[in-house]
Design a protein around this motif. Structure first.
Motif, mmCIF file in Angstrom:
data_model
loop_
_atom_site.group_PDB
_atom_site.id
_atom_site.type_symbol
_atom_site.label_atom_id
_atom_site.label_comp_id
_atom_site.label_asym_id
_atom_site.label_seq_id
_atom_site.Cartn_x
_atom_site.Cartn_y
_atom_site.Cartn_z
ATOM 1 N N ARG A 126 0.811 -1.218 0.000
ATOM 2 C CA ARG A 126 0.000 0.000 0.000
ATOM 3 C C ARG A 126 0.847 1.272 0.000
ATOM 4 O O ARG A 126 1.885 1.338 0.673
ATOM 5 C CB ARG A 126 -0.924 0.029 1.214
ATOM 6 N N ALA A 127 0.382 2.289 -0.754
ATOM 7 C CA ALA A 127 1.076 3.579 -0.780
ATOM 8 C C ALA A 127 1.097 4.214 0.604
ATOM 9 O O ALA A 127 2.072 4.876 0.991
ATOM 10 C CB ALA A 127 0.402 4.516 -1.779
ATOM 11 N N TYR A 128 0.015 4.022 1.375
ATOM 12 C CA TYR A 128 -0.037 4.521 2.760
ATOM 13 C C TYR A 128 1.146 4.008 3.559
ATOM 14 O O TYR A 128 1.795 4.759 4.309
ATOM 15 C CB TYR A 128 -1.352 4.067 3.388
ATOM 16 N N GLU A 129 1.445 2.722 3.415
ATOM 17 C CA GLU A 129 2.547 2.133 4.170
ATOM 18 C C GLU A 129 3.889 2.677 3.699
ATOM 19 O O GLU A 129 4.768 2.981 4.507
ATOM 20 C CB GLU A 129 2.522 0.607 4.046
ATOM 21 N N ARG A 130 4.065 2.810 2.385
ATOM 22 C CA ARG A 130 5.330 3.345 1.873
ATOM 23 C C ARG A 130 5.578 4.753 2.387
ATOM 24 O O ARG A 130 6.703 5.101 2.759
ATOM 25 C CB ARG A 130 5.333 3.315 0.341
ATOM 26 N N ASP A 131 4.538 5.592 2.397
ATOM 27 C CA ASP A 131 4.694 6.951 2.914
ATOM 28 C C ASP A 131 5.030 6.927 4.404
ATOM 29 O O ASP A 131 5.889 7.685 4.868
ATOM 30 C CB ASP A 131 3.404 7.746 2.692
ATOM 31 N N LYS A 132 4.375 6.056 5.137
ATOM 32 C CA LYS A 132 4.611 5.954 6.586
ATOM 33 C C LYS A 132 6.056 5.544 6.874
ATOM 34 O O LYS A 132 6.716 6.113 7.753
ATOM 35 C CB LYS A 132 3.636 4.937 7.169
ATOM 36 N N TYR A 133 6.573 4.567 6.127
ATOM 37 C CA TYR A 133 7.963 4.150 6.324
ATOM 38 C C TYR A 133 8.915 5.304 6.003
ATOM 39 O O TYR A 133 9.890 5.542 6.727
ATOM 40 C CB TYR A 133 8.303 2.957 5.434
ATOM 41 N N ARG A 134 8.633 6.001 4.907
ATOM 42 C CA ARG A 134 9.506 7.096 4.502
ATOM 43 C C ARG A 134 9.546 8.188 5.555
ATOM 44 O O ARG A 134 10.627 8.684 5.926
ATOM 45 C CB ARG A 134 9.042 7.653 3.158
ATOM 46 N N GLN A 135 8.389 8.581 6.067
ATOM 47 C CA GLN A 135 8.342 9.643 7.065
ATOM 48 C C GLN A 135 8.968 9.196 8.390
ATOM 49 O O GLN A 135 9.618 9.993 9.079
ATOM 50 C CB GLN A 135 6.893 10.081 7.291
ATOM 51 N N THR A 136 8.781 7.944 8.750
ATOM 52 C CA THR A 136 9.364 7.429 9.988
ATOM 53 C C THR A 136 10.882 7.441 9.910
ATOM 54 O O THR A 136 11.564 7.912 10.835
ATOM 55 C CB THR A 136 8.856 6.000 10.263
ATOM 56 N N TYR A 171 -0.373 13.021 9.500
ATOM 57 C CA TYR A 171 -0.454 12.802 8.067
ATOM 58 C C TYR A 171 -1.818 12.192 7.758
ATOM 59 O O TYR A 171 -2.534 11.774 8.679
ATOM 60 C CB TYR A 171 0.670 11.853 7.627
#
Length: 211
Positions: free
Chosen positions: A27-37, A185
C-alpha cells in the motif's frame, strides 16, 4: 473505546487468512509511513534498535540499514516466520515472538538506543499501554528516541490511535521523556519522544490533512 487487549489468536487468524493482512508490503499509505518514519532518524546509525509490532518485517528490513542490531517483536508466529524470510541474510536482525506487555523481551536496562512502535498501541488496553511504556523506558538508553506511529482513522480496537498515543506519552512524561516531534499525516500520526525538556506540550502539526 474500552476493552481487553487483542489476543495472539486474533492475529494468528488474520495472518493465516492473508499473508499481508494490512498491506504492509503493497500500500502507498505504508510506503509513505515508512519514509516519514525513517526521515525522523535523519540518517543516524543506531547500535541496538527495538521494533515492537514488526509484523512481516517490511520496516525491520529498512531499519537494518541504519542499525547494527535490530530486535523485532511480534505476537503472531505466522508473521514472525514471514519476517524472518524477508530479512534473511540481513546482519544483526533477530526476532522474538511475544504477547506484549506480558512477554516483553528480557533485555538489560539501557540496552536500546532506538525504539520503534508502529501500528501496535491501539490494539492494547489503556492499562497495557501504560505498562508497555514503563518497560520501554526501562530498556531505553538516555537520549534514545522512541518513535510512535498510530493509525488515526476509524477502528474497532480497544483504543483509538490518538488515545493510544496519549496513554503512552502520559506514562513516559512521568519519567521526563516527552514529545519532541509530533505530526499528523493523512490517516496516521507520527510522534517522537526523548529526554529534551520542553516548556510546553508539542502540538501535532499537519501535513496535507489527516484523520
Amino acid at each position: 473505546m474500552t476493552g481487553a487487549s487483542w489476543s495472539r489468536a486474533v492475529f494468528e487468524r488474520m495472518y493465516e487468512h492473508h499473508p499481508d493482512p494490512w498491506g504492509f508490503g503493497t500500500r502507498a499509505y505504508e510506503r509513505d509511513k515508512y519514509r516519514q518514519t525513517l526521515a525522523l532518524l535523519e540518517g543516524r546509525h543506531f547500535h541496538h534498535a527495538l521494533e515492537l509490532g514488526c509484523s512481516i518485517g517490511v520496516m525491520t528490513a529498512r531499519l537494518a540499514r541504519q542499525c547494527t542490531h535490530v530486535l523485532a517483536v511480534d505476537v503472531a508466529e505466522t508473521a514472525i516466520r514471514r519476517a524472518r524470510r524477508r530479512c534473511a541474510g540481513l546482519p544483526g536482525v533477530s526476532f522474538y515472538r511475544g504477547q506484549l506487555p506480558e512477554a516483553f523481551p528480557a533485555l538489560p536496562p539501557h540496552a536500546c538506543d532506538l525504539i520503534v512502535i508502529s501500528e501496535l498501541l491501539y490494539f492494547l488496553a489503556a492499562r497495557d499501554i501504560a505498562r508497555l511504556a514503563m518497560q520501554c523506558l526501562h530498556v531505553r538508553r538516555p537520549g534514545a528516541p522512541i518513535i510512535l506511529v498510530n493509525w488515526t482513522g476509524p477502528t474497532d480496537t480497544p483504543c483509538h490511535g490518538d488515545e493510544a498515543a496519549a496513554h503512552f506519552m502520559k506514562q513516559c512524561a512521568t519519567e521526563g521523556v516527552r514529545v519532541v516531534h509530533a505530526r499528523r499525516y493523512p490517516g496516521y500520526r507520527l510522534d517522537m519522544l526523548n529526554d529534551r525538556p520542553s516548556a510546553r506540550q508539542v502540538e501535532p502539526s499537519h501535513a496535507g490533512g489527516g484523520s
